[in-house]
Write an enzyme that holds these catalytic residues in place. Structure first.
Site, mmCIF file in Angstrom:
data_model
loop_
_atom_site.group_PDB
_atom_site.id
_atom_site.type_symbol
_atom_site.label_atom_id
_atom_site.label_comp_id
_atom_site.label_asym_id
_atom_site.label_seq_id
_atom_site.Cartn_x
_atom_site.Cartn_y
_atom_site.Cartn_z
ATOM 1 N N ARG A 1 -14.362 -23.249 -2.445
ATOM 2 C CA ARG A 1 -13.451 -24.302 -2.895
ATOM 3 C C ARG A 1 -13.063 -24.063 -4.359
ATOM 4 N NH1 ARG A 1 -17.130 -29.406 -1.373
ATOM 5 N NH2 ARG A 1 -18.695 -27.787 -1.749
ATOM 6 N N LYS B 1 -18.924 -27.494 -7.516
ATOM 7 C CA LYS B 1 -20.377 -27.611 -7.354
ATOM 8 C C LYS B 1 -21.084 -27.814 -8.682
ATOM 9 C CE LYS B 1 -22.302 -27.919 -4.241
ATOM 10 N NZ LYS B 1 -22.466 -29.183 -3.465
ATOM 11 N N TYR C 1 -19.301 -32.238 -8.853
ATOM 12 C CA TYR C 1 -20.503 -32.765 -8.198
ATOM 13 C C TYR C 1 -21.711 -32.335 -9.025
ATOM 14 C CZ TYR C 1 -17.926 -33.940 -3.953
ATOM 15 O OH TYR C 1 -17.046 -34.488 -3.063
ATOM 16 N N HIS D 1 -25.297 -34.145 -8.390
ATOM 17 C CA HIS D 1 -26.506 -34.374 -7.564
ATOM 18 C C HIS D 1 -27.783 -34.180 -8.380
ATOM 19 C CE1 HIS D 1 -23.928 -34.425 -4.055
ATOM 20 N NE2 HIS D 1 -23.490 -33.221 -4.314
ATOM 21 N N GLU E 1 -19.959 -37.747 -7.382
ATOM 22 C CA GLU E 1 -20.616 -38.502 -6.305
ATOM 23 C C GLU E 1 -21.082 -39.894 -6.723
ATOM 24 O OE1 GLU E 1 -21.939 -35.809 -7.734
ATOM 25 O OE2 GLU E 1 -24.026 -36.238 -8.261
ATOM 26 N N SER F 1 -17.930 -35.874 2.435
ATOM 27 C CA SER F 1 -18.849 -36.399 3.450
ATOM 28 C C SER F 1 -18.175 -36.388 4.819
ATOM 29 C CB SER F 1 -19.276 -37.824 3.091
ATOM 30 O OG SER F 1 -20.104 -37.803 1.958
ATOM 31 N N ARG G 1 -23.533 -52.528 8.466
ATOM 32 C CA ARG G 1 -22.925 -51.243 8.836
ATOM 33 C C ARG G 1 -23.048 -51.020 10.351
ATOM 34 N NH1 ARG G 1 -18.851 -48.266 7.916
ATOM 35 N NH2 ARG G 1 -19.236 -46.170 8.621
ATOM 36 N N ASP H 1 -28.402 -32.267 -0.388
ATOM 37 C CA ASP H 1 -27.942 -32.190 -1.785
ATOM 38 C C ASP H 1 -28.572 -33.283 -2.637
ATOM 39 O OD1 ASP H 1 -26.496 -34.202 -0.638
ATOM 40 O OD2 ASP H 1 -24.541 -33.517 -1.321
ATOM 41 N N MET I 1 -21.916 -27.609 2.475
ATOM 42 C CA MET I 1 -21.295 -27.366 3.781
ATOM 43 C C MET I 1 -19.766 -27.250 3.677
ATOM 44 S SD MET I 1 -23.682 -29.920 6.046
ATOM 45 C CE MET I 1 -22.920 -29.573 7.622
HETATM 46 N N1 LIG Z 1 -24.750 -31.006 2.430
HETATM 47 C C1 LIG Z 1 -23.482 -31.178 2.087
HETATM 48 O O1 LIG Z 1 -22.704 -30.226 2.017
HETATM 49 C C2 LIG Z 1 -22.965 -32.533 1.803
HETATM 50 C C3 LIG Z 1 -23.859 -33.549 1.680
HETATM 51 N N2 LIG Z 1 -23.433 -34.836 1.498
HETATM 52 C C4 LIG Z 1 -24.497 -35.839 1.385
HETATM 53 O O2 LIG Z 1 -24.641 -36.605 2.566
HETATM 54 C C5 LIG Z 1 -25.360 -37.790 2.233
HETATM 55 C C6 LIG Z 1 -24.704 -39.010 2.894
HETATM 56 O O3 LIG Z 1 -23.459 -39.279 2.265
HETATM 57 P P1 LIG Z 1 -22.484 -40.450 2.741
HETATM 58 O O4 LIG Z 1 -22.437 -40.536 4.195
HETATM 59 O O5 LIG Z 1 -21.211 -40.276 1.984
HETATM 60 O O6 LIG Z 1 -23.214 -41.739 2.168
HETATM 61 P P2 LIG Z 1 -22.935 -43.268 2.577
HETATM 62 O O7 LIG Z 1 -23.360 -44.078 1.424
HETATM 63 O O8 LIG Z 1 -21.552 -43.423 3.124
HETATM 64 O O9 LIG Z 1 -23.925 -43.505 3.799
HETATM 65 C C7 LIG Z 1 -25.321 -43.502 3.666
HETATM 66 C C8 LIG Z 1 -25.909 -44.443 4.692
HETATM 67 O O10 LIG Z 1 -27.334 -44.267 4.671
HETATM 68 C C9 LIG Z 1 -27.891 -45.510 4.980
HETATM 69 N N3 LIG Z 1 -29.314 -45.496 4.669
HETATM 70 C C10 LIG Z 1 -29.935 -45.545 3.457
HETATM 71 N N4 LIG Z 1 -31.268 -45.502 3.624
HETATM 72 C C11 LIG Z 1 -31.499 -45.404 4.962
HETATM 73 C C12 LIG Z 1 -32.675 -45.328 5.775
HETATM 74 N N5 LIG Z 1 -33.886 -45.341 5.235
HETATM 75 N N6 LIG Z 1 -32.519 -45.243 7.127
HETATM 76 C C13 LIG Z 1 -31.289 -45.233 7.686
HETATM 77 N N7 LIG Z 1 -30.162 -45.319 6.964
HETATM 78 C C14 LIG Z 1 -30.250 -45.413 5.626
HETATM 79 C C15 LIG Z 1 -27.045 -46.483 4.160
HETATM 80 O O11 LIG Z 1 -27.183 -47.825 4.620
HETATM 81 C C16 LIG Z 1 -25.634 -45.918 4.389
HETATM 82 O O12 LIG Z 1 -24.983 -46.532 5.497
HETATM 83 C C17 LIG Z 1 -25.376 -37.843 0.698
HETATM 84 O O13 LIG Z 1 -26.611 -37.370 0.221
HETATM 85 C C18 LIG Z 1 -24.281 -36.883 0.323
HETATM 86 O O14 LIG Z 1 -24.430 -36.364 -0.978
HETATM 87 C C19 LIG Z 1 -22.104 -35.160 1.457
HETATM 88 C C20 LIG Z 1 -21.164 -34.159 1.557
HETATM 89 C C21 LIG Z 1 -21.530 -32.742 1.682
HETATM 90 C C1 LIG Z 2 -20.781 -33.349 -1.798
HETATM 91 C C2 LIG Z 2 -21.134 -31.957 -2.051
HETATM 92 O O1 LIG Z 2 -22.158 -31.673 -2.597
HETATM 93 C C3 LIG Z 2 -20.262 -30.907 -1.627
HETATM 94 O O2 LIG Z 2 -19.167 -31.186 -1.134
HETATM 95 O O3 LIG Z 2 -20.636 -29.731 -1.773
HETATM 96 MG MG LIG Z 3 -26.113 -29.109 -4.489
#
Ligand SMILES: NC(=O)C1=CN([C@@H]2O[C@H](COP(=O)(O)OP(=O)(O)OC[C@H]3O[C@@H](n4cnc5c(N)ncnc54)[C@H](O)[C@@H]3O)[C@@H](O)[C@H]2O)C=CC1
Ligand SMILES: CC(=O)C(=O)O
Ligand SMILES: [Mg+2]
Length: 371
Positions: free
Chosen positions: A15, A75, A94, A96, A118, A134, A203, A270, A301
């Protein structure tokens, strides 16, 4: 303002933080934009595209960073990039930080002003600069998980939709936010049997209403997590406590109760990951096995679908980039109460409480910094 766009250097990160379209918006307002040579190539934007939008192409990375006031990245800065940061820089990317103590300490030491995508908020309680990525990561999680279920990847050899006479796979998504809903939608579309766990009843109500029973919703408790581990072919970790390290919801012990060859996709990696046995992986080597369970833990991802992701990300960041360039970071953050929580580190101090808490550091109120 002098704006710089370095080429991303994280493993398989294609990206770029600004498109030629965004460049044109900046140059039309009189800002100087320097783009590192070939920075946009992975996302399908050539140096000539940026030049046509008024940018200067810079092959000299040292000069690019040294001349910049505002640095736009995707990143979190890698060690070589942290070493280039100085108090003159405003970094917008970002971060994190709660997942990475050494990066946090590096940014503190740099003296730079570091604003994280973020942790910006919006009036609806969302995270507008996390949401587009996300969405991508949630949609990709099911593709990655389905591939990981194949025998050649160490998986159980299960096809998500099953076939007539053979039931579909069971997919559990922990966290029903942006990642979780998008993952669940994809899994549903592929014919899996899908359940979402969340701690927020509000939610779960929204999701229940939206999918009319086609996706099951379960309140997230230790019992529910135990059952999810025992019964699922794929578990997707999609929880978030904004800015903070993710809670560990599937423990090493629970892996012993899972079906051999089932798959954990930890999108929350992350923020440190929500499975005890998760460790960050890269697109070059995305999975590993622990006790016969396939783990997919890629922290960037969306980088793999760089064209779509770059467009989605920059659509969301552009208004904030323009505000930073037009007004400077202090005025831009003080004018917008939803931009202010983006400030994570400034002049050697942490300005985001959850990051400071993660490492036992002191923090200062961001509002006091922009006064
Ligand atoms: N690996 C990657 O490439 C990427 C990772 N992410 C990560 O994905 C994660 C989720 O992001 P979003 O969906 O945007 O966040 P969001 O805030 O939209 O959703 C998170 C959800 O988790 C729930 N939650 C919190 N604690 C919980 C528990 N103990 N049990 C069940 N549910 C619980 C919340 O109520 C909320 O609905 C973040 O850490 C974000 O940084 C996002 C984009 C890319
Ligand atoms: C959210 C994030 O860490 C990414 O898009 O790579
Ligand atoms: Mg990272």
């Amino acid at each position: 303002m002098r704006v710089a766009v370095p080429k991303e250097i994280k493993n398989h990160e294609y990206r770029v933080a600004l498109t030629p379209t965004g460049t044109r918006e900046l140059t039309a307002r009189g800002h100087e934009v320097s783009v590192q040579a070939s920075a946009g190539e992975g996302a399908g934007f050539s140096d000539a595209d940026y030049e046509a939008a008024g940018a200067r192409i810079d092959a000299d990375v040292d000069a690019l960073w040294q001349n910049a006031e505002l640095i736009l990245k995707v990143k979190e800065p890698q060690p070589d990039e942290v070493a280039r940061l100085t108090p003159q820089h405003t970094l917008f990317t970002y971060l994190h930080l709660a997942a990475e103590e050494s990066l946090t300490r590096g940014l503190i030491k740099s003296g730079a002003t570091c604003i994280a995508y973020e942790t910006l908020t919006d009036a609806r309680g969302g995270l507008p600069l996390l949401a587009p990525m996300s969405t991508v990561a949630g949609r990709m999680a099911v593709q990655a998980g389905a591939h990981s279920l194949e025998k050649a990847q160490g998986g159980a050899g299960v096809l998500l939709p099953g076939v007539p006479g053979v039931p579909p796979a069971t997919v559990t998504v922990i966290g029903g936010g942006v990642v979780g809903e998008n993952a669940a939608r994809m899994a549903l579309g592929l014919g899996a049997d899908v359940t979402i766990l969340d701690k927020s009843l509000e939610r779960l109500e929204v999701l229940d209403d939206r999918y009319q029973g086609r996706i099951k919703t379960v309140y997230s408790t230790a019992d529910a997590l135990d059952s999810a581990a025992r019964e699922s072919d794929m578990v997707i970790g999609a929880v978030l406590i904004p800015g903070a390290a993710a809670p560990k919801l599937i423990t090493r012990e629970m892996l012993g109760n899972m079906k051999p060859g089932s798959v954990l996709v930890d999108v929350a990696i992350d923020q440190g990951g929500c499975f005890e046995t998760s460790k960050p992986t890269t697109h070059a080597e995305p999975t590993y096995l622990v006790e016969g369970i396939v783990h997919y833990c890629v922290a960037n991802m969306p980088g793999a679908v760089a064209r779509t992701s770059t467009q989605g990300l920059t659509n969301a960041t552009l208004p904030f980039v323009l505000a930073l360039a037009d007004k400077g970071w202090k005025q831009a953050l003080s004018d917008d109460p939803h931009f202010l929580p983006g400030l994570n580190v400034h002049a050697g101090q942490v300005t985001y409480q959850a990051v400071a808490d993660a490492f036992g550091l002191d923090s200062v109120d961001p509002a006091s910094v922009v006064r």
